[in-house]
Design a protein around this motif. Structure first.
Motif, PDB file in Angstrom:
ATOM      1  N   ASP A 184     -13.524   4.102  23.227  1.00 53.33           N
ATOM      2  CA  ASP A 184     -13.666   3.414  21.973  1.00 53.33           C
ATOM      3  C   ASP A 184     -13.893   2.101  22.348  1.00 53.33           C
ATOM      4  N   MET A 185     -14.911   1.291  23.077  1.00 50.30           N
ATOM      5  CA  MET A 185     -14.940  -0.002  23.285  1.00 50.30           C
ATOM      6  C   MET A 185     -14.888  -0.982  22.234  1.00 50.30           C
ATOM      7  N   PRO A 186     -15.382  -0.739  20.934  1.00 50.47           N
ATOM      8  CA  PRO A 186     -15.188  -1.697  19.825  1.00 50.47           C
ATOM      9  C   PRO A 186     -13.654  -1.753  19.658  1.00 50.47           C
ATOM     10  N   ALA A 187     -12.838  -0.527  19.522  1.00 46.66           N
ATOM     11  CA  ALA A 187     -11.329  -0.971  19.226  1.00 46.66           C
ATOM     12  C   ALA A 187     -10.705  -1.435  20.342  1.00 46.66           C
ATOM     13  N   ALA A 188     -11.197  -1.374  21.628  1.00 47.92           N
ATOM     14  CA  ALA A 188     -10.508  -2.115  22.987  1.00 47.92           C
ATOM     15  C   ALA A 188     -10.995  -3.463  22.636  1.00 47.92           C
ATOM     16  N   MET A 189     -12.330  -3.974  22.269  1.00 46.34           N
ATOM     17  CA  MET A 189     -12.480  -5.464  22.296  1.00 46.34           C
ATOM     18  C   MET A 189     -11.853  -5.983  21.148  1.00 46.34           C
ATOM     19  N   ALA A 190     -11.549  -5.278  20.084  1.00 45.37           N
ATOM     20  CA  ALA A 190     -10.852  -5.786  18.875  1.00 45.37           C
ATOM     21  C   ALA A 190      -9.486  -6.319  19.333  1.00 45.37           C
ATOM     22  N   LEU A 191      -8.932  -5.904  20.459  1.00 49.47           N
ATOM     23  CA  LEU A 191      -7.704  -6.273  20.722  1.00 49.47           C
ATOM     24  C   LEU A 191      -7.447  -7.428  21.747  1.00 49.47           C
ATOM     25  N   LEU A 192      -8.728  -8.087  22.124  1.00 47.84           N
ATOM     26  CA  LEU A 192      -9.033  -9.022  22.847  1.00 47.84           C
ATOM     27  C   LEU A 192      -8.966 -10.270  22.027  1.00 47.84           C
ATOM     28  N   SER A 193      -8.309 -11.416  22.397  1.00 50.11           N
ATOM     29  CA  SER A 193      -8.596 -12.614  21.902  1.00 50.11           C
ATOM     30  C   SER A 193     -10.072 -13.140  21.961  1.00 50.11           C
ATOM     31  N   PRO A 194     -10.477 -13.902  21.068  1.00 45.80           N
ATOM     32  CA  PRO A 194     -11.634 -14.503  21.018  1.00 45.80           C
ATOM     33  C   PRO A 194     -11.981 -15.544  22.246  1.00 45.80           C
ATOM     34  N   ASP A 195     -10.932 -15.999  22.668  1.00 47.46           N
ATOM     35  CA  ASP A 195     -10.857 -16.690  23.766  1.00 47.46           C
ATOM     36  C   ASP A 195     -10.292 -16.158  24.955  1.00 47.46           C
ATOM     37  N   VAL A 196     -10.285 -14.681  24.966  1.00 52.07           N
ATOM     38  CA  VAL A 196      -9.720 -14.117  26.264  1.00 52.07           C
ATOM     39  C   VAL A 196     -10.405 -14.545  27.616  1.00 52.07           C
ATOM     40  N   VAL A 197      -9.535 -14.671  28.636  1.00 55.24           N
ATOM     41  CA  VAL A 197     -10.229 -14.851  30.086  1.00 55.24           C
ATOM     42  C   VAL A 197      -9.854 -13.641  30.862  1.00 55.24           C
ATOM     43  N   TRP A 198     -10.898 -13.121  31.418  1.00 58.04           N
ATOM     44  CA  TRP A 198     -10.839 -11.986  32.402  1.00 58.04           C
ATOM     45  C   TRP A 198     -11.092 -12.363  33.840  1.00 58.04           C
ATOM     46  N   HIS A 199     -10.123 -12.125  34.659  1.00 59.35           N
ATOM     47  CA  HIS A 199     -10.157 -12.501  35.951  1.00 59.35           C
ATOM     48  C   HIS A 199     -10.698 -11.318  36.959  1.00 59.35           C
TER      49      HIS A 199
END
Length: 133
Positions: A21-36
């Motif tokens: 469920d990618m939409p549910a996972a993405m909804a938990l990320l901040s709009p300003d998330v930084v992924w390293h």
């Protein structure tokens, strides 16, 4: 979600990923998330914001011919706003495969994942699987 502790947010995130469920996972990320993203491959580096992370994950699914999977392999370890989660990740594509252990380190603030740092057990194999741009 009523419980927005770092542990609860991380659990919800990994549960959503496990369901695909990618939409549910993405909804938990901040709009300003930084992924390293570690390594020296076409996906390595910092990916910023929901669009950047979405493009990264979409690219990984495309490169793995839709086979990329992630599974939690042990309990989350919490230190304040940091949550370290042992995982395995795998994928196959024409001519290559990978299946290895890793650690996902999430920083959770105010109910959102604001930073994601990934660690791979075998960076050279991961780089070879993803390939260069």
């Amino acid at each position: 979600m009523n419980d927005q502790t770092p542990a609860a947010v991380a659990a919800s995130y990994f549960e959503a990923l496990g369901r695909g469920d990618m939409p549910a996972a993405m909804a938990l990320l901040s709009p300003d998330v930084v992924w390293h993203q570690p390594g020296s491959n076409r996906f390595s580096g910092d990916h910023k914001g929901l669009d950047g992370v979405g493009a990264l994950l979409g690219g990984m699914m495309e490169a793995s011919q839709g086979t990329f999977q992630l599974a939690v392999t042990g309990p989350a370890m919490v230190n304040g706003e940091l949550v370290a989660v042992p995982v395995t990740f795998s994928g196959t594509r024409t001519g290559a495969s990978m299946d290895m252990a890793g650690i996902d380190l999430l920083t959770v603030r105010q109910g959102n994942i604001v930073d994601v740092r990934l660690f791979s057990a075998d960076g050279a194999t991961e780089d070879s699987f993803w390939g260069q741009a």
